[in-house]
Design an enzyme around this catalytic site. Structure first.
Site, PDB file in Angstrom:
ATOM      1  N   HIS A   1       2.633   4.614  -4.406  1.00 30.58           N
ATOM      2  CA  HIS A   1       2.425   4.602  -2.951  1.00 30.58           C
ATOM      3  C   HIS A   1       1.285   3.631  -2.613  1.00 30.58           C
ATOM      4  CE1 HIS A   1       5.124   8.000  -1.845  1.00 30.58           C
ATOM      5  NE2 HIS A   1       4.922   8.296  -3.113  1.00 30.58           N
TER       6      HIS A   1
ATOM      7  N   TYR B   1      -4.147  11.723 -10.391  1.00 34.33           N
ATOM      8  CA  TYR B   1      -4.718  11.131  -9.185  1.00 34.33           C
ATOM      9  C   TYR B   1      -6.194  10.795  -9.388  1.00 34.33           C
ATOM     10  CZ  TYR B   1      -0.656  12.270  -6.259  1.00 34.33           C
ATOM     11  OH  TYR B   1       0.596  12.334  -5.697  1.00 34.33           O
TER      12      TYR B   1
END
Length: 309
Positions: A33, A298
């Protein structure tokens, strides 16, 4: 499951390394993303979640939110039209000064059930350079992970949306709502657009590389963009530990609030970290190993991003 290989930092780094090896490294960008657009708005709960959770932003007080719409591609230069899966990350700014994140995408199932499966199927990203995954490259490992078939079939059939505001977004993972009596209820989230669902028309080449940003800019000049926040109520046979398996079709769905997006953010949000495990009192993560693994992966991606690596 804490302490198993799923949660070893080495596996999280391996997953991020695989993505970089396949798609390339783009300093300062998220590892997936990569390109996104930031907006601001307000979320107003309707109180219908109150019997299920004590979470402060799901009671009766509106809270400001930061929203990031994004392409799923790890390559920031990918045109919007050739990256069919879109993301919607929402950061709720809670009354106590803390924040809570809700990360959703336009596909309801994930392609891997375990972190190791994710690493093994990372060839999925091989064709990210073309925008759509080359399913033939996955045939040799699908026999090992048959649970991936449903998600990959959905992905094969997906088309790019006409607007970020005409997509339905899914949490993929299950969470638990905890009420004041301590009762736990499994749920999944979904954002449903006020504008209805609409797909891109015409040839990809007819649209600008950032047509979704352009479209949202025009749309917001006409007024706010809205989404209902629904929860799906999990039943006894609905798995809470497997993001590759759909819940029963007759599941109960409750609308618990409404989001109004008012404008594009004037502040660069590239340093923001959205983490699906960043949740407040009244909500707990499920047993889903991929959900917990995303926290570790992440963190690796974020560290490299803020260090411009």
């Amino acid at each position: 499951m804490e302490g198993t290989d799923d949660y070893k930092p080495e596996l999280a780094r391996e997953a991020v390394n695989v993505i970089e090896n396949v798609a390339g490294t783009y300093p300062g960008y998220r590892r997936v993303h990569a390109r996104g657009y930031d907006y601001e708005g307000v979320f107003t709960p309707n109180g219908k979640a109150s019997p299920l959770t004590v979470a402060s932003h799901l009671q009766d007080e509106a809270v400001p939110v930061s929203i990031r719409f994004s392409n799923s591609s790890p390559i920031p230069s990918h045109p919007d039209a050739i990256s069919p899966v879109k993301g919607m990350a929402v950061k709720f700014h809670l009354p106590n000064g803390k924040v809570s994140d809700l990360i959703t995408v336009t596909i309801p199932l994930f392609f891997a059930k375990t972190p190791q499966a994710f690493v093994d199927i990372a060839g999925f990203f091989q064709s990210a350079k073309e925008g759509f995954p080359n399913l033939k490259e996955l045939a040799k490992i699908l026999w090992k992970y048959p649970e991936s078939k449903a998600s990959l079939q959905m992905l094969k059939e997906m088309r790019s949306p006409a607007s970020f505001s005409t997509c339905q977004y899914y949490s993929i993972h299950a969470f638990y709502f905890i009420n004041k009596e301590g009762r736990r209820q499994a749920i999944k989230y979904e954002w449903v657009p006020d504008a209805g669902l609409s797909m891109l028309e015409g040839e990809v080449a007819e649209h600008s590389p950032e047509y979704l940003d352009d479209e949202m800019e025009k749309r917001l000049k006409e007024g706010p963009v809205g989404f209902k926040l629904n929860i799906q109520i999990g039943g006894e046979n609905d798995p809470t530990d497997d993001p590759t398996t759909a819940w029963s079709e007759d599941k109960q769905v409750i609308t618990i609030g409404h989001l109004m997006i008012s404008k594009k953010s004037e502040v660069c949000k590239d340093t923001l970290l959205f983490d699906p495990t960043n949740i407040p009192e009244g909500i707990e993560c499920s047993e889903d190993r991929i959900l917990h693994f995303r926290h570790s992966a992440y963190a690796v991606s974020y560290e490299r991003r803020i260090n411009n690596q």
